[in-house]
Design a protein around this motif. Sequence first.
Motif, PDB file in Angstrom:
ATOM      1  N   ALA A 245       3.422  -7.792 -10.559  1.00  0.00           N
ATOM      2  CA  ALA A 245       4.113  -7.350  -9.342  1.00  0.00           C
ATOM      3  C   ALA A 245       5.093  -8.401  -8.839  1.00  0.00           C
ATOM      4  CB  ALA A 245       3.076  -7.040  -8.266  1.00  0.00           C
TER       5      ALA A 245
ATOM      6  N   ASP B  22       0.192  -3.969 -10.428  1.00  0.00           N
ATOM      7  CA  ASP B  22       0.385  -4.083  -8.971  1.00  0.00           C
ATOM      8  C   ASP B  22      -0.923  -3.622  -8.322  1.00  0.00           C
ATOM      9  OD1 ASP B  22       1.437  -4.151  -6.405  1.00  0.00           O
ATOM     10  OD2 ASP B  22       2.544  -2.270  -6.623  1.00  0.00           O
TER      11      ASP B  22
ATOM     12  N   HIS C  19       2.485   2.495 -13.315  1.00  0.00           N
ATOM     13  CA  HIS C  19       2.149   1.641 -12.183  1.00  0.00           C
ATOM     14  C   HIS C  19       0.639   1.461 -12.222  1.00  0.00           C
ATOM     15  CE1 HIS C  19       2.483   1.127  -7.514  1.00  0.00           C
ATOM     16  NE2 HIS C  19       2.615  -0.022  -8.124  1.00  0.00           N
TER      17      HIS C  19
ATOM     18  N   CYS D 294      -2.781   0.099 -10.803  1.00  0.00           N
ATOM     19  CA  CYS D 294      -3.345  -0.304  -9.519  1.00  0.00           C
ATOM     20  C   CYS D 294      -4.864  -0.331  -9.621  1.00  0.00           C
ATOM     21  CB  CYS D 294      -2.927   0.675  -8.427  1.00  0.00           C
ATOM     22  SG  CYS D 294      -1.132   0.854  -8.291  1.00  0.00           S
TER      23      CYS D 294
END
Length: 306
Positions: free
Chosen positions: A124, A150, A171, A173
Amino acid sequence: MIWGHVAVSAASGLDATWQALLAAAAGDAARAARFGLALDAETGWQWRDATSGDAAGAALSALYLPFIQPLHPASAFRVFGHLGQSLDGCVATDSGDACFVTGEANIVHLHRMRALADAVIVGAGTVANDDPLLTTRLVPGPNAVRVVIDPNARLPGRHRLFQDGACPTLHCCRAACTNGPPLPGVGRLDLPDHDPDSGALGLDLHALCMRLSERGLRRLFVEGGGVTVSRFLRVGLLERLQVAVAPVLIGHGRPGVSLPGVDRLSEALRPASRVFRMGSDILYELDLTEAPSPAETRDQTLARVR
Ligand SMILES: NC(=O)c1ccc[n+]([C@@H]2O[C@H](COP(=O)([O-])OP(=O)(O)OC[C@H]3O[C@@H](n4cnc5c(N)ncnc54)[C@H](OP(=O)(O)O)[C@@H]3O)[C@@H](O)[C@H]2O)c1
């Protein structure tokens, strides 16, 4: 030993070598064979005529063939990492300026690694600071899937790689993260944390690699920054680490590799390495799969050299 000078621009010999490498990376054996690169069941991709081609093509081949060789049947993925750092070990200034630590030849090298990879992974911090595209615009070749780690979904989604649609973007997470809805047009991978007893920090990177492998993304390139590459290194997932060293002194800045320290140099990581020249930069490629040769004791070393 310096393996060769990896040139920036594509002369004709380089072009043919690069096309062969691209074809092999795509698993297109017929096309690779037209450029002289053949797939052998025992030894992997091999040049049919080891003596043909120019020195620049040979250096290109030496640098990139290990990344694209077929995976061992027991391996679900292969991970290479890269950092471009100053002579004093920084990948950016304290304020996050990293444009550019290394020179043009190394930047082209990054684009080549992306073109051969199935996925390119960054942390990130890199996206927040650099707003990178992570595409292959400087070389012929396909874009890789972009993977951003991230954990707390702190990136707002306005960054270019989340917006441009140039290639699929994932992405990654923390599974428990409820921060914000999934970004439109961007895949979301929910990941567990490392087992706290393992001593590793943050998201479980082995789980990440397995999830990518299940999607057919097996050749993985970790492009930075220092925190992300160091975490892959620390949990033993990197097969090779490339560190490009530029003749610049930043003085103080964001560190490249950062690992728990050792008391004795005999305990330091000293893997087998290869060296490539890239313009005024030197790229060290560390092979982290080879067992290190038995270290001398400190007394043995002192007795030998003093
Ligand atoms: N010279 C080079 O080769 C190079 C390459 C890339 C970037 N850069 C520069 O380096 C700087 C950024 O590097 P950096 O080291 O500060 O940051 P980074 O590695 O890009 O990102 C680190 C962040 O990514 C997340 N992360 C990565 N691995 C994780 C894991 N296993 N589990 C959980 N979270 C994980 C964490 O996000 P949270 O902080 O949200 O927890 C972590 O703080 C920028 O200035 C950039 O310009 C230089």
